[in-house]
Design a protein around this motif. Structure first.
Motif, PDB file in Angstrom:
ATOM      1  N   ILE A  75      16.658 -20.441   1.060  1.00 25.74           N
ATOM      2  CA  ILE A  75      16.234 -19.597  -0.058  1.00 25.74           C
ATOM      3  C   ILE A  75      14.889 -18.955   0.253  1.00 25.74           C
ATOM      4  CG2 ILE A  75      15.602 -19.588  -2.505  1.00 25.74           C
ATOM      5  CD1 ILE A  75      17.442 -21.997  -2.883  1.00 25.74           C
ATOM      6  N   GLY A  76      14.797 -17.674   0.005  1.00 31.98           N
ATOM      7  CA  GLY A  76      13.527 -16.967   0.080  1.00 31.98           C
ATOM      8  C   GLY A  76      13.008 -16.737  -1.323  1.00 31.98           C
ATOM      9  N   THR A  77      11.727 -17.042  -1.545  1.00 36.34           N
ATOM     10  CA  THR A  77      11.188 -17.056  -2.911  1.00 36.34           C
ATOM     11  C   THR A  77       9.971 -16.151  -3.046  1.00 36.34           C
ATOM     12  OG1 THR A  77      11.931 -19.345  -3.183  1.00 36.34           O
ATOM     13  CG2 THR A  77      10.297 -18.532  -4.737  1.00 36.34           C
ATOM     14  N   LEU A  78       9.977 -15.359  -4.117  1.00 32.12           N
ATOM     15  CA  LEU A  78       8.819 -14.549  -4.486  1.00 32.12           C
ATOM     16  C   LEU A  78       8.512 -14.799  -5.960  1.00 32.12           C
ATOM     17  CD1 LEU A  78       6.712 -12.402  -3.787  1.00 32.12           C
ATOM     18  CD2 LEU A  78       8.393 -10.650  -4.403  1.00 32.12           C
ATOM     19  N   LEU A  79       7.644 -15.783  -6.213  1.00 36.01           N
ATOM     20  CA  LEU A  79       7.267 -16.108  -7.587  1.00 36.01           C
ATOM     21  C   LEU A  79       6.007 -15.360  -8.010  1.00 36.01           C
ATOM     22  CD1 LEU A  79       7.980 -19.938  -7.936  1.00 36.01           C
ATOM     23  CD2 LEU A  79       9.456 -17.995  -8.453  1.00 36.01           C
ATOM     24  N   GLU A  80       5.213 -14.974  -7.065  1.00 35.20           N
ATOM     25  CA  GLU A  80       4.034 -14.163  -7.346  1.00 35.20           C
ATOM     26  C   GLU A  80       3.699 -13.394  -6.078  1.00 35.20           C
ATOM     27  OE1 GLU A  80       0.577 -17.465  -6.454  1.00 35.20           O
ATOM     28  OE2 GLU A  80       1.181 -17.106  -8.527  1.00 35.20           O
ATOM     29  N   THR A  81       2.987 -12.279  -6.215  1.00 36.19           N
ATOM     30  CA  THR A  81       2.679 -11.463  -5.047  1.00 36.19           C
ATOM     31  C   THR A  81       1.829 -12.249  -4.055  1.00 36.19           C
ATOM     32  OG1 THR A  81       2.737  -9.469  -6.392  1.00 36.19           O
ATOM     33  CG2 THR A  81       1.643  -9.314  -4.252  1.00 36.19           C
ATOM     34  N   PRO A  82       2.241 -12.305  -2.797  1.00 36.67           N
ATOM     35  CA  PRO A  82       1.453 -13.046  -1.791  1.00 36.67           C
ATOM     36  C   PRO A  82       0.038 -12.475  -1.650  1.00 36.67           C
ATOM     37  CG  PRO A  82       3.625 -12.463  -0.942  1.00 36.67           C
ATOM     38  CD  PRO A  82       3.456 -11.725  -2.232  1.00 36.67           C
ATOM     39  N   ASN A  83      -0.875 -13.310  -1.228  1.00 36.20           N
ATOM     40  CA  ASN A  83      -2.257 -12.871  -1.020  1.00 36.20           C
ATOM     41  C   ASN A  83      -2.412 -12.306   0.391  1.00 36.20           C
ATOM     42  OD1 ASN A  83      -3.259 -13.659  -3.581  1.00 36.20           O
ATOM     43  ND2 ASN A  83      -3.278 -15.794  -2.903  1.00 36.20           N
ATOM     44  N   PHE A  84      -1.965 -11.071   0.557  1.00 35.75           N
ATOM     45  CA  PHE A  84      -2.098 -10.425   1.852  1.00 35.75           C
ATOM     46  C   PHE A  84      -3.562 -10.045   2.100  1.00 35.75           C
ATOM     47  CE2 PHE A  84       2.458  -9.137   1.029  1.00 35.75           C
ATOM     48  CZ  PHE A  84       2.985  -9.962   2.004  1.00 35.75           C
ATOM     49  N   TYR A  85      -3.916  -9.966   3.364  1.00 35.90           N
ATOM     50  CA  TYR A  85      -5.269  -9.555   3.742  1.00 35.90           C
ATOM     51  C   TYR A  85      -5.341  -8.029   3.771  1.00 35.90           C
ATOM     52  CZ  TYR A  85      -6.006 -14.426   4.975  1.00 35.90           C
ATOM     53  OH  TYR A  85      -6.105 -15.803   4.926  1.00 35.90           O
ATOM     54  N   HIS A  86      -6.221  -7.466   2.961  1.00 38.01           N
ATOM     55  CA  HIS A  86      -6.261  -6.020   2.759  1.00 38.01           C
ATOM     56  C   HIS A  86      -6.599  -5.240   4.020  1.00 38.01           C
ATOM     57  CE1 HIS A  86      -6.419  -5.742  -1.878  1.00 38.01           C
ATOM     58  NE2 HIS A  86      -5.783  -6.826  -1.497  1.00 38.01           N
ATOM     59  N   TYR A  87      -7.393  -5.820   4.925  1.00 39.58           N
ATOM     60  CA  TYR A  87      -7.824  -5.083   6.097  1.00 39.58           C
ATOM     61  C   TYR A  87      -6.906  -5.293   7.300  1.00 39.58           C
ATOM     62  CZ  TYR A  87     -12.041  -4.014   3.511  1.00 39.58           C
ATOM     63  OH  TYR A  87     -12.912  -3.538   2.569  1.00 39.58           O
ATOM     64  N   LEU A  88      -5.905  -6.138   7.140  1.00 38.01           N
ATOM     65  CA  LEU A  88      -4.952  -6.364   8.224  1.00 38.01           C
ATOM     66  C   LEU A  88      -3.722  -5.488   8.033  1.00 38.01           C
ATOM     67  CD1 LEU A  88      -5.053 -10.239   8.696  1.00 38.01           C
ATOM     68  CD2 LEU A  88      -6.287  -8.470   9.970  1.00 38.01           C
ATOM     69  N   SER A  89      -3.029  -5.243   9.114  1.00 38.44           N
ATOM     70  CA  SER A  89      -1.813  -4.432   9.065  1.00 38.44           C
ATOM     71  C   SER A  89      -0.654  -5.238   8.474  1.00 38.44           C
ATOM     72  CB  SER A  89      -1.431  -3.981  10.470  1.00 38.44           C
ATOM     73  OG  SER A  89      -1.055  -5.113  11.256  1.00 38.44           O
ATOM     74  N   ALA A  90       0.421  -4.544   8.169  1.00 34.44           N
ATOM     75  CA  ALA A  90       1.629  -5.218   7.686  1.00 34.44           C
ATOM     76  C   ALA A  90       2.114  -6.241   8.709  1.00 34.44           C
ATOM     77  CB  ALA A  90       2.716  -4.189   7.400  1.00 34.44           C
ATOM     78  N   TRP A  91       2.075  -5.841   9.985  1.00 34.63           N
ATOM     79  CA  TRP A  91       2.556  -6.739  11.046  1.00 34.63           C
ATOM     80  C   TRP A  91       1.706  -8.010  11.103  1.00 34.63           C
ATOM     81  CZ3 TRP A  91       6.724  -5.740  14.386  1.00 34.63           C
ATOM     82  CH2 TRP A  91       6.927  -6.720  15.367  1.00 34.63           C
ATOM     83  N   LYS A  92       0.386  -7.855  11.095  1.00 34.41           N
ATOM     84  CA  LYS A  92      -0.498  -9.014  11.172  1.00 34.41           C
ATOM     85  C   LYS A  92      -0.325  -9.919   9.954  1.00 34.41           C
ATOM     86  CE  LYS A  92      -2.663  -8.275  15.086  1.00 34.41           C
ATOM     87  NZ  LYS A  92      -2.522  -9.235  16.219  1.00 34.41           N
ATOM     88  N   ASN A  93      -0.177  -9.315   8.779  1.00 38.16           N
ATOM     89  CA  ASN A  93       0.021 -10.113   7.575  1.00 38.16           C
ATOM     90  C   ASN A  93       1.318 -10.907   7.652  1.00 38.16           C
ATOM     91  OD1 ASN A  93      -2.002  -9.973   5.331  1.00 38.16           O
ATOM     92  ND2 ASN A  93      -1.823  -7.778   5.714  1.00 38.16           N
ATOM     93  N   LEU A  94       2.366 -10.311   8.191  1.00 35.95           N
ATOM     94  CA  LEU A  94       3.634 -11.032   8.309  1.00 35.95           C
ATOM     95  C   LEU A  94       3.581 -12.097   9.396  1.00 35.95           C
ATOM     96  CD1 LEU A  94       6.425  -8.362   7.707  1.00 35.95           C
ATOM     97  CD2 LEU A  94       5.410  -9.990   6.108  1.00 35.95           C
ATOM     98  N   GLU A  95       2.756 -11.897  10.414  1.00 39.94           N
ATOM     99  CA  GLU A  95       2.567 -12.955  11.406  1.00 39.94           C
ATOM    100  C   GLU A  95       1.971 -14.201  10.750  1.00 39.94           C
ATOM    101  OE1 GLU A  95       0.158 -11.393  14.575  1.00 39.94           O
ATOM    102  OE2 GLU A  95       1.927 -10.864  15.769  1.00 39.94           O
ATOM    103  N   ILE A  96       1.001 -13.984   9.864  1.00 40.79           N
ATOM    104  CA  ILE A  96       0.384 -15.104   9.144  1.00 40.79           C
ATOM    105  C   ILE A  96       1.408 -15.771   8.230  1.00 40.79           C
ATOM    106  CG2 ILE A  96      -1.372 -15.721   7.432  1.00 40.79           C
ATOM    107  CD1 ILE A  96      -3.076 -13.419   8.622  1.00 40.79           C
ATOM    108  N   ALA A  97       2.180 -14.942   7.514  1.00 39.13           N
ATOM    109  CA  ALA A  97       3.199 -15.480   6.609  1.00 39.13           C
ATOM    110  C   ALA A  97       4.242 -16.274   7.384  1.00 39.13           C
ATOM    111  CB  ALA A  97       3.870 -14.341   5.838  1.00 39.13           C
TER     112      ALA A  97
END
Length: 298
Positions: A75-97
């Motif tokens: 199951i993939g869950t989205l209960l609240e918007t993830p705390n992405f890093y504003h200065y990082l790219s989409a790719w870098k943020n997904l690497e962290i996730a």
């Protein structure tokens, strides 16, 4: 097959009964909307299913068996918007996730393409529109290719363009075979993307099932003639007519089965009343919902 089966789920916060004996099933391959106003228990219900909260009583099954860790990994869950890093790219943020979720980083390109963000993969998150930010959140949920997605108010706070973007994405994911459990307080969202719905009101389950059965929207006909009082009286004699009321300069007629405008026109003419207006209409989704919730509140 049922992806999720709830049996008598109850949850109380002090004097507030957030959920009271809620039971329903989510069929495989459905887009299942949990519909209700704020405070109806939607988020509490999703929290219990995802093991963020514990129910006071009742139980549930995932994929026909116990709600185990192995089952939840599907199951993939989205209960609240993830705390992405504003200065990082989409790719870098997904690497962290991916690291946090222990999902493979080799899946990042795939989910970005699904969510229409691959061309912006190297762009800073802070430059994204609201709709793009929410699509990136859904991309994070898709890491590891889960069979089931749980989304809590996925269009909440978005502008009309963002809402449209996310709805299209949800429909595409459903078309790809995902089962989606989606909480919403928006009737329009349920109508446009959901196949099934459970309606909650103050923690109580009112109804659940296919959308077109739960929120019945019977057709009705608006008619007019030289003498609307006589027309209304005549229509009450028509087979399957359940009501005919003069409203303003027209007659509103309801029927037990889907009405046939041509047959009604011919029948009225045969009875000596010539129609000046005849228009088939449908009860709005909002009206159907309000009738259901009002009746249940009495």
């Amino acid at each position: 097959m049922s992806i999720l089966t709830l049996q008598g789920i109850s949850k109380r916060y002090g004097v507030v009964q957030a959920l009271s004996g809620v039971s329903f099933e989510v069929p495989a391959g459905s887009v299942f909307g949990v519909l209700g106003p704020n405070g109806s228990g939607k988020t509490t219900l999703l929290g219990i299913v995802t093991d963020v909260l514990k129910a006071d009583s009742g139980n549930f099954q995932l994929f026909g068996g116990p709600a185990s860790g192995a089952a939840r990994r599907k199951i993939g869950t989205l209960l609240e918007t993830p705390n992405f890093y504003h200065y990082l790219s989409a790719w870098k943020n997904l690497e962290i996730a991916a690291s946090i979720k222990q999902r493979g980083k080799d899946d990042i390109a795939r989910v970005l393409k699904i969510c229409g963000l691959y061309e912006r993969k190297d762009t800073a998150f802070k430059t994204y529109s609201l709709g793009m930010k929410q699509r990136l959140a859904i991309a994070s949920v898709l890491l590891g290719d889960p069979d089931v997605l749980i989304l809590d108010e996925p269009t909440n706070g978005l502008d009309p363009a963002g809402i449209a973007e996310v709805r299209v994405l949800v429909q595409q994911l459903a078309d790809s075979g995902k089962t989606i459990l989606l909480a919403s307080h928006l009737l329009d969202e349920v109508e446009k993307v959901c196949t099934h719905v459970a309606i909650l009101q103050k923690g109580q389950l009112l109804l659940s099932g296919p959308v077109n059965e739960v929120l019945q929207r019977n057709d009705f006909i608006e008619l007019a003639a030289a003498d609307n009082q006589a027309l209304a009286a005549l229509l009450l004699q028509y087979p399957d007519c359940t009501g005919a009321t003069v409203t303003g300069n027209k007659v509103v007629a309801t029927f037990a089965v889907a009405p046939d405008p041509a047959a009604i026109n011919s029948w009225c003419a045969g009875q000596g009343i010539w129609l000046q207006q005849l228009q088939l209409r449908r009860k709005s989704l909002e009206t159907a919902f309000l009738e259901l919730t009002h009746t249940s509140a009495q």
